[in-house]
Design a protein around this motif. Structure first.
Motif, mmCIF file in Angstrom:
data_model
loop_
_atom_site.group_PDB
_atom_site.id
_atom_site.type_symbol
_atom_site.label_atom_id
_atom_site.label_comp_id
_atom_site.label_asym_id
_atom_site.label_seq_id
_atom_site.Cartn_x
_atom_site.Cartn_y
_atom_site.Cartn_z
ATOM 1 N N TRP A 19 -133.180 4.043 -40.317
ATOM 2 C CA TRP A 19 -132.547 4.962 -39.108
ATOM 3 C C TRP A 19 -131.232 5.236 -39.866
ATOM 4 C CZ3 TRP A 19 -128.915 4.255 -35.344
ATOM 5 C CH2 TRP A 19 -128.360 5.560 -34.553
ATOM 6 N N GLY A 20 -130.878 6.509 -40.070
ATOM 7 C CA GLY A 20 -129.644 6.668 -40.501
ATOM 8 C C GLY A 20 -128.754 6.860 -39.573
ATOM 9 N N CYS A 21 -127.751 6.049 -39.438
ATOM 10 C CA CYS A 21 -126.468 6.192 -38.544
ATOM 11 C C CYS A 21 -125.446 6.342 -39.532
ATOM 12 C CB CYS A 21 -126.304 4.929 -37.770
ATOM 13 S SG CYS A 21 -124.965 5.087 -36.539
ATOM 14 N N GLY A 22 -124.754 7.940 -39.546
ATOM 15 C CA GLY A 22 -123.911 8.186 -40.605
ATOM 16 C C GLY A 22 -122.907 9.278 -39.935
ATOM 17 N N PHE A 23 -122.108 9.699 -41.136
ATOM 18 C CA PHE A 23 -120.881 10.433 -40.617
ATOM 19 C C PHE A 23 -120.709 11.511 -41.992
ATOM 20 C CE2 PHE A 23 -119.700 6.527 -42.815
ATOM 21 C CZ PHE A 23 -119.250 7.196 -43.997
ATOM 22 N N ASN A 24 -120.007 12.681 -41.501
ATOM 23 C CA ASN A 24 -119.647 13.735 -42.791
ATOM 24 C C ASN A 24 -118.341 13.026 -43.129
ATOM 25 O OD1 ASN A 24 -121.316 16.334 -42.636
ATOM 26 N ND2 ASN A 24 -121.452 15.351 -40.758
ATOM 27 N N TYR A 25 -118.252 13.098 -44.518
ATOM 28 C CA TYR A 25 -117.087 12.312 -45.037
ATOM 29 C C TYR A 25 -116.277 13.115 -46.027
ATOM 30 C CZ TYR A 25 -114.380 8.743 -47.430
ATOM 31 O OH TYR A 25 -113.221 8.148 -47.855
ATOM 32 N N LEU A 26 -114.828 13.177 -45.598
ATOM 33 C CA LEU A 26 -113.815 13.478 -46.281
ATOM 34 C C LEU A 26 -112.683 12.372 -46.311
ATOM 35 C CD1 LEU A 26 -113.213 17.371 -45.859
ATOM 36 C CD2 LEU A 26 -113.074 16.222 -48.231
ATOM 37 N N PRO A 27 -112.076 11.762 -47.440
ATOM 38 C CA PRO A 27 -111.137 10.924 -47.065
ATOM 39 C C PRO A 27 -109.976 11.371 -46.439
ATOM 40 C CG PRO A 27 -111.135 11.553 -49.513
ATOM 41 C CD PRO A 27 -112.465 12.235 -48.825
ATOM 42 N N ARG A 28 -109.192 10.483 -45.871
ATOM 43 C CA ARG A 28 -108.021 10.993 -44.907
ATOM 44 C C ARG A 28 -106.900 11.565 -45.980
ATOM 45 N NH1 ARG A 28 -107.610 5.406 -45.476
ATOM 46 N NH2 ARG A 28 -105.395 4.505 -46.101
ATOM 47 N N THR A 29 -106.817 11.386 -47.306
ATOM 48 C CA THR A 29 -105.792 11.779 -48.054
ATOM 49 C C THR A 29 -106.387 13.403 -48.598
ATOM 50 O OG1 THR A 29 -106.924 10.779 -50.047
ATOM 51 C CG2 THR A 29 -104.905 9.543 -48.933
ATOM 52 N N ALA A 30 -107.651 13.866 -48.345
ATOM 53 C CA ALA A 30 -107.980 14.945 -48.870
ATOM 54 C C ALA A 30 -107.791 16.201 -47.652
ATOM 55 C CB ALA A 30 -109.190 14.974 -49.546
ATOM 56 N N VAL A 31 -107.492 17.164 -47.927
ATOM 57 C CA VAL A 31 -107.178 18.486 -46.952
ATOM 58 C C VAL A 31 -108.727 19.593 -47.278
ATOM 59 C CG1 VAL A 31 -106.497 20.373 -48.499
ATOM 60 C CG2 VAL A 31 -106.005 20.263 -46.084
ATOM 61 N N LEU A 272 -136.747 14.157 -38.869
ATOM 62 C CA LEU A 272 -135.624 14.974 -38.359
ATOM 63 C C LEU A 272 -134.244 14.484 -38.530
ATOM 64 C CD1 LEU A 272 -136.919 16.173 -34.964
ATOM 65 C CD2 LEU A 272 -137.002 17.578 -36.709
ATOM 66 N N LEU A 273 -133.385 15.327 -38.881
ATOM 67 C CA LEU A 273 -131.959 14.844 -39.167
ATOM 68 C C LEU A 273 -130.965 15.771 -38.574
ATOM 69 C CD1 LEU A 273 -133.738 14.446 -42.361
ATOM 70 C CD2 LEU A 273 -131.887 13.073 -42.595
ATOM 71 N N CYS A 274 -130.227 15.329 -37.710
ATOM 72 C CA CYS A 274 -128.915 16.169 -37.364
ATOM 73 C C CYS A 274 -127.823 15.857 -38.366
ATOM 74 C CB CYS A 274 -128.803 15.587 -35.942
ATOM 75 S SG CYS A 274 -127.289 16.857 -35.259
ATOM 76 N N THR A 275 -127.396 16.769 -39.093
ATOM 77 C CA THR A 275 -126.347 16.667 -40.003
ATOM 78 C C THR A 275 -125.050 16.760 -39.605
ATOM 79 O OG1 THR A 275 -127.092 18.473 -41.042
ATOM 80 C CG2 THR A 275 -128.006 16.528 -42.030
ATOM 81 N N GLU A 276 -125.036 17.272 -38.386
ATOM 82 C CA GLU A 276 -123.578 17.920 -37.824
ATOM 83 C C GLU A 276 -123.782 17.710 -36.581
ATOM 84 O OE1 GLU A 276 -121.122 20.784 -39.149
ATOM 85 O OE2 GLU A 276 -121.443 20.863 -41.183
ATOM 86 N N TRP A 277 -122.742 16.704 -35.652
ATOM 87 C CA TRP A 277 -122.644 16.907 -34.190
ATOM 88 C C TRP A 277 -121.441 16.059 -33.783
ATOM 89 C CZ3 TRP A 277 -123.038 12.117 -31.307
ATOM 90 C CH2 TRP A 277 -122.954 10.938 -32.021
ATOM 91 N N LEU A 278 -121.048 15.743 -32.808
ATOM 92 C CA LEU A 278 -120.046 15.117 -31.993
ATOM 93 C C LEU A 278 -118.831 15.931 -31.985
ATOM 94 C CD1 LEU A 278 -118.562 12.522 -31.116
ATOM 95 C CD2 LEU A 278 -117.827 12.066 -33.240
ATOM 96 N N GLN A 296 -135.166 8.782 -30.766
ATOM 97 C CA GLN A 296 -136.265 9.636 -31.312
ATOM 98 C C GLN A 296 -136.470 9.330 -32.791
ATOM 99 O OE1 GLN A 296 -137.745 12.178 -29.568
ATOM 100 N NE2 GLN A 296 -136.891 11.702 -27.733
ATOM 101 N N ASN A 297 -135.855 8.548 -33.308
ATOM 102 C CA ASN A 297 -135.717 8.123 -34.850
ATOM 103 C C ASN A 297 -135.367 9.334 -35.501
ATOM 104 O OD1 ASN A 297 -136.135 6.465 -37.022
ATOM 105 N ND2 ASN A 297 -138.324 7.415 -37.545
ATOM 106 N N VAL A 298 -134.102 9.988 -35.240
ATOM 107 C CA VAL A 298 -133.563 11.043 -35.566
ATOM 108 C C VAL A 298 -132.375 10.630 -36.544
ATOM 109 C CG1 VAL A 298 -132.365 13.270 -35.346
ATOM 110 C CG2 VAL A 298 -134.462 12.803 -34.141
ATOM 111 N N SER A 299 -132.196 10.638 -37.718
ATOM 112 C CA SER A 299 -131.104 10.183 -38.309
ATOM 113 C C SER A 299 -129.929 11.104 -38.198
ATOM 114 C CB SER A 299 -131.330 9.953 -39.934
ATOM 115 O OG SER A 299 -132.102 9.061 -40.418
ATOM 116 N N CYS A 300 -128.585 10.528 -37.851
ATOM 117 C CA CYS A 300 -127.781 11.518 -37.756
ATOM 118 C C CYS A 300 -126.549 11.331 -38.356
ATOM 119 C CB CYS A 300 -127.344 11.403 -36.054
ATOM 120 S SG CYS A 300 -126.983 9.527 -35.432
#
Length: 355
Positions: A19-31, A272-278, A296-300
Motif C-alpha cells: 500500500w503506497g503512502c506517499g507524497f508529491n516531491y520537490l526539494p525545499r531548495t527548488a522553486v 486505484l491511486l489518488c495522486t494528489e490530495w491534502l 480501501q487499499n488506495v495508494s495515495c
C-alpha cells in the motif's frame, strides 16, 4: 501489439505492491522541477536529507515530475540525474512514480533553462513551469520531439524496478481556470483540445517501448470541490480513465467526497491511486482521509513534503479569504529543518504504513 493492461493483469501486479503512502516531491531548495533537475541546481545533498526524513516518518512512495526542457537541453545529464535520484529514493525505501508531461504551470512563463525566478512572496507555487510548456502542446509540429522524449525516458528505464509507475501527463489541459489565470497570461481555449490529443498519443508512444511498469494519467476535473457528483466527466478525464493501466485521480476534497469518488472509480476494476490530495483549508486532511485510503487499499500521494520555495503551505489564490486561517498550512507536512508541522499527522503516517 501495444495494448493497455487488462484489469486482471493490473490487479495481479497490484497484489505484489505495498500500500503506497506517499507524497508529491520537490526539494525545499527548488522553486519548480526545472530547478530540481537541471545540472546547475540539482541538489543531491538536500534530496538525500529529505528523502531520509520521509523514510523515518513512514512514507514508502513518492511522485515527482520530469522537465522536457532539461531533456532537450541536456539529455545525458538528465538521464544520469534521474538514475542518481532513483538510487537515493530506493535506498530510503521509496517507490517512485515519474511524471513526464505537465500542464499545471501557473507562473505564466514558458519553461526556460538557467536561473529560475525567485518565488513571489505570499503566492502559492508562483513559478510552476510546464513540461514541455503550453506553446509546444499547442504546436503539433513540435510533437515529434515530445515523442522522442517520451520514448527515450520510458525506454531507458522500462525495466528499472526502482520506478513503480509512469504517470504520463499531469493535468492535461490545465489552463489555470481553477486557481485563476496568472496576470498577463492569456487563457487559450484550444489547450484542452490539443492536450487531449497529445495525451492519447503519449499513451501510444509509451506503449511502443514496452515498459514493464504500468501507465496512468490522472482524472483531475472536480468542478465544485464541495460536490463531486460532476467529477471526472470532462473528455480529458474520460479518456485518461479508459486508457490507463491503473486508475489514478486528483481530488482535493473531504473524506466523504473521497468515498463517493472511490465508489465510482471502483467500476473500472483496476488498482486505484489518488495522486494528489491534502488541502487543509477545504477539508482535505490527514486525520479523516488517510485512514480511508488505507481501508480501501488506495495508494495515495499528498501534495508536498517539506516547506520550501514552492510556498505550497500557502493556500491557492482562489481560496476564500475567510477560510485562510492564520498558521494553518494548505499542503506540505515537514518544516525546513525536518520537524513535523503536525505531530499527530506523522504519527498516523507511521502507524498506517506499518500495518
Amino acid at each position: 501489439m501495444y495494448q493497455q493492461w487488462t484489469p486482471e493483469r493490473a490487479q495481479s501486479w497490484w497484489m505484489q505492491q505495498k500500500w503506497g503512502c506517499g507524497f508529491n516531491y520537490l526539494p525545499r531548495t527548488a522553486v519548480n522541477w526545472l530547478e530540481m533537475w537541471q545540472e546547475e541546481t540539482f541538489d543531491s545533498t538536500t534530496l538525500q536529507q529529505e528523502l531520509k526524513w520521509a523514510q523515518e516518518y513512514g512514507y514508502n512512495a513518492l511522485r515527482t515530475n520530469l522537465p522536457f526542457t532539461v531533456w532537450e537541453h541536456d539529455r545525458d545529464g538528465l538521464i544520469s540525474r534521474i538514475d542518481h535520484f532513483l538510487s537515493i529514493a530506493s535506498s530510503n525505501g521509496l517507490a517512485v512514480m515519474l511524471t513526464l508531461l505537465d500542464d499545471c504551470a501557473f507562473s505564466g512563463d514558458e519553461p526556460f533553462i538557467g536561473q529560475q525566478k525567485p518565488p513571489v512572496p505570499g503566492v502559492h507555487n508562483s513559478q510552476g513551469a510546464g513540461s514541455p510548456g503550453r506553446a509546444k502542446v499547442l504546436s503539433p509540429e513540435c510533437w515529434p520531439q515530445i515523442e522522442a522524449y517520451v520514448k527515450d525516458i520510458v525506454g531507458h528505464f522500462r525495466h528499472d524496478p526502482r520506478i513503480q509507475i509512469w504517470d504520463l501527463y499531469n493535468e492535461p489541459g490545465n489552463s489555470g481556470v481553477f486557481v485563476g489565470v496568472p496576470k498577463g497570461m492569456a487563457y487559450d481555449t484550444r489547450l484542452e483540445f490539443y492536450a487531449l490529443s497529445l495525451m492519447v498519443n503519449v499513451f501510444t508512444w509509451a506503449r511502443e517501448v514496452s515498459p514493464e511498469q504500468p501507465l496512468t494519467v490522472a482524472a483531475w476535473h472536480v468542478p465544485d470541490r464541495s460536490d463531486c457528483r460532476g467529477a471526472f466527466t470532462h473528455p480529458v478525464d474520460v479518456a485518461a480513465l479508459h486508457l490507463s493501466d491503473v486508475t489514478s485521480f486528483h481530488a482535493y476534497v473531504d473524506a466523504q467526497e473521497q468515498r463517493q469518488i472511490l465508489s465510482r472509480l471502483a467500476a473500472f476494476q483496476r488498482p486505484l491511486l489518488c495522486t494528489e490530495w491534502l488541502a487543509r483549508h477545504i477539508g482535505s486532511n490527514m486525520a479523516d482521509t488517510l485512514p480511508l485510503f488505507k481501508e480501501q487499499n488506495v495508494s495515495c500521494y499528498h501534495w508536498g513534503l517539506v516547506q520550501g520555495k514552492t510556498q505550497t503551505w500557502l493556500p491557492w489564490p482562489d481560496i476564500p479569504h475567510h477560510t485562510k486561517s492564520a498558521g494553518l498550512w494548505f499542503h506540505d507536512v515537514l518544516m525546513a529543518d525536518g520537524r513535523a508541522y503536525h505531530r499527530e499527522e506523522m504519527a498516523l503516517v507511521q502507524t498506517l504504513s506499518k500495518e
